[in-house]
Every structure is written in structure tokens, then in C-alpha cells.
Motif scaffolding. Structure first.
Motif, PDB file in Angstrom:
ATOM      1  N   LYS A 198       0.830  -1.207   0.000  1.00  0.00           N
ATOM      2  CA  LYS A 198       0.000   0.000   0.000  1.00  0.00           C
ATOM      3  C   LYS A 198       0.864   1.257   0.000  1.00  0.00           C
ATOM      4  N   LEU A 199       1.920   1.270   0.798  1.00  0.00           N
ATOM      5  CA  LEU A 199       2.796   2.448   0.877  1.00  0.00           C
ATOM      6  C   LEU A 199       3.526   2.695  -0.435  1.00  0.00           C
ATOM      7  N   ALA A 200       3.809   1.605  -1.154  1.00  0.00           N
ATOM      8  CA  ALA A 200       4.480   1.750  -2.450  1.00  0.00           C
ATOM      9  C   ALA A 200       3.533   2.286  -3.516  1.00  0.00           C
ATOM     10  N   GLY A 211       8.512   5.334  10.569  1.00  0.00           N
ATOM     11  CA  GLY A 211       9.223   4.330  11.362  1.00  0.00           C
ATOM     12  C   GLY A 211       9.023   2.947  10.793  1.00  0.00           C
ATOM     13  N   PRO A 212       9.242   1.920  11.593  1.00  0.00           N
ATOM     14  CA  PRO A 212       9.080   0.548  11.107  1.00  0.00           C
ATOM     15  C   PRO A 212       7.632   0.260  10.715  1.00  0.00           C
ATOM     16  N   VAL A 213       7.474  -0.606   9.735  1.00  0.00           N
ATOM     17  CA  VAL A 213       6.141  -0.983   9.267  1.00  0.00           C
ATOM     18  C   VAL A 213       5.899  -2.444   9.633  1.00  0.00           C
ATOM     19  N   ASN A 214       4.936  -2.674  10.493  1.00  0.00           N
ATOM     20  CA  ASN A 214       4.558  -4.037  10.868  1.00  0.00           C
ATOM     21  C   ASN A 214       3.113  -4.026  11.364  1.00  0.00           C
ATOM     22  N   ALA A 215       2.606  -5.185  11.744  1.00  0.00           N
ATOM     23  CA  ALA A 215       1.202  -5.275  12.149  1.00  0.00           C
ATOM     24  C   ALA A 215       0.907  -4.354  13.337  1.00  0.00           C
ATOM     25  N   ALA A 221      -1.397   3.003  14.250  1.00  0.00           N
ATOM     26  CA  ALA A 221      -1.769   4.128  13.388  1.00  0.00           C
ATOM     27  C   ALA A 221      -3.280   4.200  13.188  1.00  0.00           C
ATOM     28  N   VAL A 222      -3.943   3.041  13.129  1.00  0.00           N
ATOM     29  CA  VAL A 222      -5.411   3.022  13.052  1.00  0.00           C
ATOM     30  C   VAL A 222      -6.002   3.746  14.263  1.00  0.00           C
ATOM     31  N   VAL A 228      -4.497   5.868   5.780  1.00  0.00           N
ATOM     32  CA  VAL A 228      -3.816   4.793   5.046  1.00  0.00           C
ATOM     33  C   VAL A 228      -3.809   3.517   5.884  1.00  0.00           C
ATOM     34  N   ALA A 229      -3.533   3.653   7.159  1.00  0.00           N
ATOM     35  CA  ALA A 229      -3.545   2.490   8.051  1.00  0.00           C
ATOM     36  C   ALA A 229      -4.931   1.853   8.084  1.00  0.00           C
ATOM     37  N   LYS A 230      -5.981   2.684   8.071  1.00  0.00           N
ATOM     38  CA  LYS A 230      -7.354   2.145   8.061  1.00  0.00           C
ATOM     39  C   LYS A 230      -7.616   1.358   6.783  1.00  0.00           C
TER      40      LYS A 230
END
Length: 310
Positions: A198-200, A211-215, A221-222, A228-230
Motif C-alpha cells: 500500500k505504501l508503495a 518508522g518501522p512498518v509491521n502489524a 496508526a489506526v 492509510v492504516a485504516k
């Protein structure tokens, strides 16, 4: 008073609990899982640990109604394993060997199924006899409980819901060797994969770029209201919700219990799964409840004890 042991075998450690017949935990502890030499020491180590605990508590063998064991592999109702990913075992009759080592009746089950039984008995599925547990961790595990009993299946692989195919166009391979498995989208690693994709694809502003992207960071972020996180959470929820709708029409559960590391996001996670579930659910299954798992790392030993207590 009668007692039983609940044993949850993991690739790194074995968790063990001593239970009263009414489900109260008297004691719990861990020992190392010695996987070297094809795991030859695992069951003898467990047997020795149980014997030591009985001596410590001054218990006689006659006071122990049984040993319940959760094993991280498909295992038949007769207690037979035909290979494990991380214990080193090939063919092994776990039930028979444990009974020979201890002289105590032993019941066995797959670890995810056993954890589901624990959640039905003392956790998020309490009060229900028909339940599906979904464990969202590095992979996606599951356990199906029907009329209070684990659905084991012919080969001990009942409840492997992480390998339902949910995307027939997927080109990347799942760890199981197939393509488009639920695990590729709804596990912690799957959510990370969806997020990076999604970020790409988007230039929208999002705190996920900081920062880091993980679950965990996605659901954090939600909670901050990040759009975007939503979107990422909604995509995860569609895959999982639709898969659960398909399962419900076959098994008709009263409740879905969601556990594993991803579930630590809390109740914010549930609406993202419930909404698409309701969109696709058969009308008779539309009001199936959703709940978070409650027992954490104790689900396995609790369910293992329940195997014995019935």
C-alpha cells in the motif's frame, strides 16, 4: 481431590500446568524443548518434570486422572504424528510413548486446536460449545470446536484455516507451497506485506512512513485515525472476514475467538473483520459473535487439561 497435567509443547519451551478437576491452576512452569537428535529427549524430559512435580506436591499416581498434550503438528486422534516442522520428530506415537513413560493416561491434540479448546473452556469462548478460534501470529492458525469437541479430521489437520485459498490470482508462494493462502494476508507478516504494498502504491500522507512498518504499527496508526492504516486494516479484514463467512456456513459457530500477537491490538481490530464477515455471511450465521482471546500463553495448557477432563 483429583488432578491432571496440561502440557503445551513448543519449539523452544514446553509449558506445563497442574490443574484441579474444576479447572483451577495449582502450578505452572516451563522446561526447555531439546530438539536435537530428532527430539528424542522431549517426551522423557516432560515425563521427568511431571514426576518431579508429583514428588514435590507429594501426589500419588492414583490422584492424577491424566496428562493432556498439545503438539505443534498434525496429530491423529490416536496420538500419532507423521512429522513436525520444529521438533525433529518423524513418525511418533506420542500418546503411547507418554503412557509408557509415566504410567498415566494421556490425551493428545494439535496445539492450535488445543488452545481453541482452552479458550472455549476458560477464555473468550466461555459458555459456547461451537466455536472457531483464529490465531493471528507469524502465520495463521486455527481450531474448530463442534459440540465441545475438537474437529481433528482424518489426518489430524482439521482447523488449518490459514491455508484456505482467499486469492486465486496470487503469484507469490505461501510457506506451505500453495498460493493465495489466508496466512499471506491475515498473519502479522501478511499485514506487513499488505502495508508495504500500500505504501508503495500511494503518495498519501501517513505516519507509517515515520518508522518501522509491521502489524503493530499499522493498528497503532489506526488508533491515531490514520487513513492509510485504516485502508490496510480494511484489506486485512476483508480477507479474514470473507474466509470466516465461508467457514461459518460449514460449521455454524456461536463465536469466533481471535488470538495471537495481532490480537494484542485489542478491540479496534474486530470491526474490520466483522463488517466484511456480515457482508458475506449466510443469513443463519449473520449474528455469530466475535471476541478476543483471553488466556494468552496459558490457552495451550488449559486446553490440554480439558482434553483429559472432558
Amino acid at each position: 481431590m483429583k488432578y491432571c497435567f496440561g502440557v503445551d509443547i513448543g519449539g523452544t519451551s514446553v509449558k506445563i500446568g497442574l490443574f484441579c478437576e474444576d479447572g483451577r491452576v495449582i502450578d505452572k512452569w516451563e522446561i526447555k524443548t531439546r530438539t536435537e537428535k530428532e527430539g528424542v529427549n522431549i517426551l522423557p524430559d516432560i515425563a521427568a518434570s511431571l514426576k518431579k512435580k508429583m514428588e514435590e506436591k507429594k501426589m500419588q499416581k492414583e490422584e492424577i486422572v491424566g496428562i493432556g498434550m498439545g503438539v505443534p503438528a498434525p496429530i491423529t486422534e490416536e496420538g500419532i504424528v507423521n512429522g513436525t516442522a520444529n521438533l525433529g520428530w518423524g513418525y511418533k506415537n506420542v500418546k503411547e510413548e507418554m503412557e509408557q513413560l509415566t504410567g498415566i493416561y494421556t490425551a493428545t491434540g494439535n496445539d492450535a486446536n488445543v488452545a481453541a479448546l482452552g479458550e472455549m473452556w476458560l477464555g473468550g469462548g466461555r459458555g459456547h460449545k461451537n466455536m472457531i478460534m483464529v490465531t493471528l501470529g507469524t502465520g495463521v492458525g486455527g481450531g474448530i470446536i463442534i459440540n465441545g469437541k475438537i474437529l481433528t479430521g482424518e489426518h489430524g489437520a482439521g482447523g488449518e484455516i490459514g491455508h484456505l485459498c482467499v486469492n486465486y490470482d496470487e503469484k507469490e508462494q505461501c510457506g506451505c507451497g500453495s498460493f493465495g493462502c489466508l496466512e499471506q494476508y491475515a498473519s502479522a507478516t501478511g499485514i506487513t506485506r499488505l502495508a508495504k504494498k500500500k505504501l508503495a502504491e500511494t503518495s498519501e500522507k501517513t505516519i507509517l512512513r515515520n518508522g518501522p512498518v509491521n502489524a503493530k504499527t499499522v493498528f497503532d496508526a489506526v488508533k491515531e485515525g490514520d487513513a492509510v492504516a485504516k485502508d490496510i486494516a480494511a484489506e486485512f479484514g476483508r480477507y479474514l472476514g470473507y474466509a470466516l463467512a465461508n467457514l461459518a456456513v460449514a460449521t455454524d459457530p456461536a463465536v469466533f475467538v481471535i488470538g495471537g500477537g495481532v490480537s494484542k491490538a485489542g478491540k479496534v481490530l474486530l470491526p474490520f473483520v466483522e463488517k466484511p464477515y456480515k457482508e458475506r455471511a449466510f443469513f443463519a450465521n449473520a449474528n455469530t459473535e466475535f471476541a478476543l482471546a483471553e488466556l494468552g500463553n496459558d490457552a495451550g495448557i488449559c486446553g490440554a487439561a480439558k482434553l483429559v477432563l472432558g
